[in-house]
Design a protein around this motif. Structure first.
Motif, PDB file in Angstrom:
ATOM      1  N   GLY A 152       0.818  -1.207   0.000  1.00  0.00           N
ATOM      2  CA  GLY A 152       0.000   0.000   0.000  1.00  0.00           C
ATOM      3  C   GLY A 152       0.851   1.256   0.000  1.00  0.00           C
ATOM      4  N   GLY A 153       1.928   1.242   0.779  1.00  0.00           N
ATOM      5  CA  GLY A 153       2.837   2.378   0.793  1.00  0.00           C
ATOM      6  C   GLY A 153       3.477   2.601  -0.566  1.00  0.00           C
ATOM      7  N   ALA A 154       3.825   1.498  -1.246  1.00  0.00           N
ATOM      8  CA  ALA A 154       4.414   1.617  -2.586  1.00  0.00           C
ATOM      9  C   ALA A 154       3.410   2.227  -3.562  1.00  0.00           C
ATOM     10  N   PHE A 155       2.141   1.842  -3.437  1.00  0.00           N
ATOM     11  CA  PHE A 155       1.112   2.420  -4.314  1.00  0.00           C
ATOM     12  C   PHE A 155       0.962   3.925  -4.055  1.00  0.00           C
ATOM     13  N   LEU A 156       0.969   4.310  -2.780  1.00  0.00           N
ATOM     14  CA  LEU A 156       0.840   5.728  -2.446  1.00  0.00           C
ATOM     15  C   LEU A 156       2.052   6.524  -2.935  1.00  0.00           C
ATOM     16  N   LEU A 157       3.237   5.937  -2.809  1.00  0.00           N
ATOM     17  CA  LEU A 157       4.437   6.605  -3.308  1.00  0.00           C
ATOM     18  C   LEU A 157       4.371   6.760  -4.825  1.00  0.00           C
TER      19      LEU A 157
ATOM     20  N   TRP B 116      -3.646  -0.436   2.903  1.00  0.00           N
ATOM     21  CA  TRP B 116      -3.300  -0.121   4.289  1.00  0.00           C
ATOM     22  C   TRP B 116      -4.361  -0.625   5.251  1.00  0.00           C
ATOM     23  N   LEU B 117      -5.632  -0.442   4.889  1.00  0.00           N
ATOM     24  CA  LEU B 117      -6.706  -0.915   5.752  1.00  0.00           C
ATOM     25  C   LEU B 117      -6.688  -2.439   5.867  1.00  0.00           C
ATOM     26  N   ILE B 118      -6.556  -3.123   4.738  1.00  0.00           N
ATOM     27  CA  ILE B 118      -6.548  -4.586   4.765  1.00  0.00           C
ATOM     28  C   ILE B 118      -5.350  -5.106   5.557  1.00  0.00           C
TER      29      ILE B 118
END
Length: 280
Positions: free
Chosen positions: A159-164, A201-203
């Protein structure tokens, strides 16, 4: 000189991107309708695709989507194993390829479930319950809580990679887009990756809680993540924005189906040997 005609593997990959794009369009679109109080539902991929059954030739449509998702699963595995996108063997490249391999397994499972629904044999249960079932199994294994926590950490990292990528990544890197289409495709891709990052992130957070409490019932899938957003203060706005982002990612997937650069490996050993011989 490369044959101008697309290979079967390229056609399957494009069909796969299209099927994934349609899936996200349905998930996001239905959740947007739920957010604004116009019906819809906050469900995962399986429940969203099941709505196709209510359309003319619904089972045929659902079967076609299942075939497309299976094609995407195949392409993800080939992409990971052969390094079709030339990610290389750096830590980042290997991590991306490992993610593609996992993605192939997940989309293969989704394809089987959707195909079963199209054939009238059920869909293997709701996604949230399926996630709880495998979490419960994993918790029963030696070091099970650590394993579940590790999976949760990996999902959060993804999720962090997607946000970045949404913030500063080149989302159109592998697209051969017309110049006038690049700005809106970039915006759709960034919005879509941001929404996916939030959902991941939620999952991942649900999995961490399940690991800490040794309680598989804490786990939620995509539908559960969307419902969690809905139940927060200003939930309709949070759900609407995230759902719109998922729909945007679906639209971006349809763009990928048409414009992504796909360089499938030659899986015919004889042809590969001839190519090597000609290059000498």
């Amino acid at each position: 000189m490369r044959d101008a005609r697309p290979s079967l593997l390229e056609l399957l990959a494009r069909a796969g991107y299209g099927a994934r794009g349609l899936t996200y369009c349905l998930v996001g679109g239905l959740a947007v309708l739920a957010a604004i109080g116009e019906g819809g539902r906050t469900g995962g991929s399986r429940s969203a695709l099941a709505t196709l059954l209510g359309q003319p030739f619904g089972r045929v449509l659902l079967g076609a989507v299942a075939a497309g998702l299976a094609s995407f699963a195949l392409w993800r595995v080939v992409e990971a194993v052969t390094d079709a996108d030339r990610r290389g063997r750096s830590a980042k490249g290997l991590a991306v390829r490992a993610g593609h391999l996992v993605s192939g397994g997940l989309y293969g499972s989704l394809a089987v479930s959707v195909a079963a629904t199209a054939l009238g044999r059920g869909g293997g249960g709701a996604e949230d319950q399926a996630a709880r079932d495998w979490t419960a199994w994993l918790l029963q294994q030696p070091l099970g809580a650590w394993l579940v926590g590790g999976v949760g950490a990996v999902v959060i990292a993804a999720g962090g990679a997607f946000l970045l990528k949404a913030w500063r990544g080149d989302v159109t890197r592998f697209l051969a887009l017309p110049v006038d289409a690049r700005p809106w495709a970039t915006r759709a891709g960034r919005f879509g990756y941001a929404a996916r990052g939030i959902v991941f992130w939620l999952i991942g957070g649900f999995l961490i809680v399940a690991a800490i409490e040794s309680r598989s019932s804490a786990v939620q899938g995509l539908g559960g993540a969307l419902r969690t957003l809905r139940d927060q203060p200003y939930g309709a706005a949070l759900l609407g924005l995230t759902a719109a982002g998922l729909a945007a990612f679906g639209a971006f997937g349809l763009v990928q189906a048409r414009y992504r650069r796909i360089d499938p490996p030659d899986l015919d050993p004889a042809a590969a040997a001839r190519r090597v011989g000609l290059g000498r």
